[in-house]
Design an enzyme around this catalytic site. Sequence first.
Site, PDB file in Angstrom:
ATOM      1  N   ARG A  72      -6.303 -11.810   7.530  1.00 38.25           N
ATOM      2  CA  ARG A  72      -5.360 -12.906   7.746  1.00 38.25           C
ATOM      3  C   ARG A  72      -5.767 -13.709   8.973  1.00 38.25           C
ATOM      4  NH1 ARG A  72      -0.158 -14.243   6.403  1.00 38.25           N
ATOM      5  NH2 ARG A  72       0.168 -12.309   5.265  1.00 38.25           N
ATOM      6  N   GLN A 101       8.974  -0.744  10.136  1.00 39.39           N
ATOM      7  CA  GLN A 101       7.749  -0.211   9.528  1.00 39.39           C
ATOM      8  C   GLN A 101       6.650  -0.135  10.582  1.00 39.39           C
ATOM      9  OE1 GLN A 101       6.143  -2.542   6.343  1.00 39.39           O
ATOM     10  NE2 GLN A 101       4.603  -1.027   5.801  1.00 39.39           N
ATOM     11  N   GLY A 103      -0.696  -4.692  10.213  1.00 41.61           N
ATOM     12  CA  GLY A 103       0.571  -4.900  10.900  1.00 41.61           C
ATOM     13  C   GLY A 103       0.484  -5.913  12.021  1.00 41.61           C
ATOM     14  N   GLU A 104      -0.443  -6.875  11.896  1.00 42.95           N
ATOM     15  CA  GLU A 104      -0.627  -7.831  12.991  1.00 42.95           C
ATOM     16  C   GLU A 104       0.615  -8.690  13.206  1.00 42.95           C
ATOM     17  OE1 GLU A 104      -3.812 -11.136  14.705  1.00 42.95           O
ATOM     18  OE2 GLU A 104      -4.333  -9.877  12.984  1.00 42.95           O
ATOM     19  N   ARG A 105       1.339  -9.043  12.149  1.00 38.73           N
ATOM     20  CA  ARG A 105       2.554  -9.842  12.315  1.00 38.73           C
ATOM     21  C   ARG A 105       3.581  -9.066  13.142  1.00 38.73           C
ATOM     22  NH1 ARG A 105       5.675 -10.740   8.528  1.00 38.73           N
ATOM     23  NH2 ARG A 105       6.480 -12.777   9.103  1.00 38.73           N
ATOM     24  N   ARG A 106       3.719  -7.765  12.843  1.00 42.43           N
ATOM     25  CA  ARG A 106       4.667  -6.947  13.596  1.00 42.43           C
ATOM     26  C   ARG A 106       4.236  -6.826  15.059  1.00 42.43           C
ATOM     27  NH1 ARG A 106       3.947  -2.245   9.696  1.00 42.43           N
ATOM     28  NH2 ARG A 106       2.683  -3.778   8.617  1.00 42.43           N
ATOM     29  N   GLU A 150      -4.656  -2.831   2.808  1.00 45.79           N
ATOM     30  CA  GLU A 150      -3.277  -2.816   3.286  1.00 45.79           C
ATOM     31  C   GLU A 150      -2.709  -4.216   3.436  1.00 45.79           C
ATOM     32  OE1 GLU A 150      -1.824  -0.080   6.022  1.00 45.79           O
ATOM     33  OE2 GLU A 150      -3.451   1.353   5.814  1.00 45.79           O
ATOM     34  N   ARG A 176       0.440  -5.573   1.301  1.00 48.41           N
ATOM     35  CA  ARG A 176       1.683  -5.678   2.056  1.00 48.41           C
ATOM     36  C   ARG A 176       2.038  -7.105   2.454  1.00 48.41           C
ATOM     37  NH1 ARG A 176       1.481  -0.525   6.258  1.00 48.41           N
ATOM     38  NH2 ARG A 176       1.051   1.075   4.705  1.00 48.41           N
TER      39      ARG A 176
END
Length: 299
Positions: free
Chosen positions: A56, A78, A95-98, A129, A133
């Site tokens: 992304r 998460q 999980g970069e957005r998180r 992933e 996701r």
Amino acid sequence: MAKAIQKQALGRGLSALLKDPENDIKSIGDKNADKVVGNIIELDIDSIEINPFQPRTNFNEDSLQELASSIKELGVIQPITVRKLDFNKYQLISGERRLRASKLIGLASIPSYIRIANDNESLIMALVENIQRHDLDPIEIALSYQRLIDEIQLTQEQMSDRVGKKRSTIANYLRLLKLDPIIQTGIRDGFISMGHGRAIINVDNQDIQTDIYQKIVSQNLSVRETEALVKNYQESLKPVVAKTNKSVSFTIDENQKKEFTDFFGTKIDVKMARNGKGKITIPFHSEEDFKRIIKLIKS
């Protein structure tokens, strides 16, 4: 609630274990590795670096702000996934957005799953992933597949097995990279869909591709209308085959017509088309004349 508190305490306890130089875990066979790998552990955000293999590249700021507000209210529901690089040093797998949203609201730590993986495994895990996701745009997905081919030397068949996608699906994404860069940007920005792109890719000339792209955007063409536009363009490229008139394989001269006239005793009309087909007209003037002609035909 009690289980959640117990789990959170466990995560913090394991976090302390990871910060002890005497218990530095570098491989799955090290002491206490089974307590860390696959568990949810609170990691210092500053100890986590962004994954260079992250597929992304575009992050919507409004969406990040909304996620940040949710995390501020409810916490990180998460956990992110990281791989251990060195002592108290980790690299993000997914999980970069998180992670970004947590930084926006000033969190010092974030719940994380810890994996031990080499660069190839990290790239594959990041791709799989993130595709599963998150809603990556088609070009980001295509670029991710291309990186697996270029950097890991996977065939499309091997990639199909690794990421759980049909080979034809992977091939369709990869074909988008043959589009003019302007059109790729249009797909990423949402001006046209992947379906539009798949229709345009059937045109080899990139100048014509961009002409079609501009028509799609300006006229708000559907995918079906785009497919028809491309088909018309391809039809225009086919060479025009000149129609040849078939010559008549034989001719009827006046003497042959005269023979018919003499035989029936009345002027016979013989007509023939250019394809060799024709008709013979035998006129009669009365019932008696008709019966006479019938007798001639039967004789």
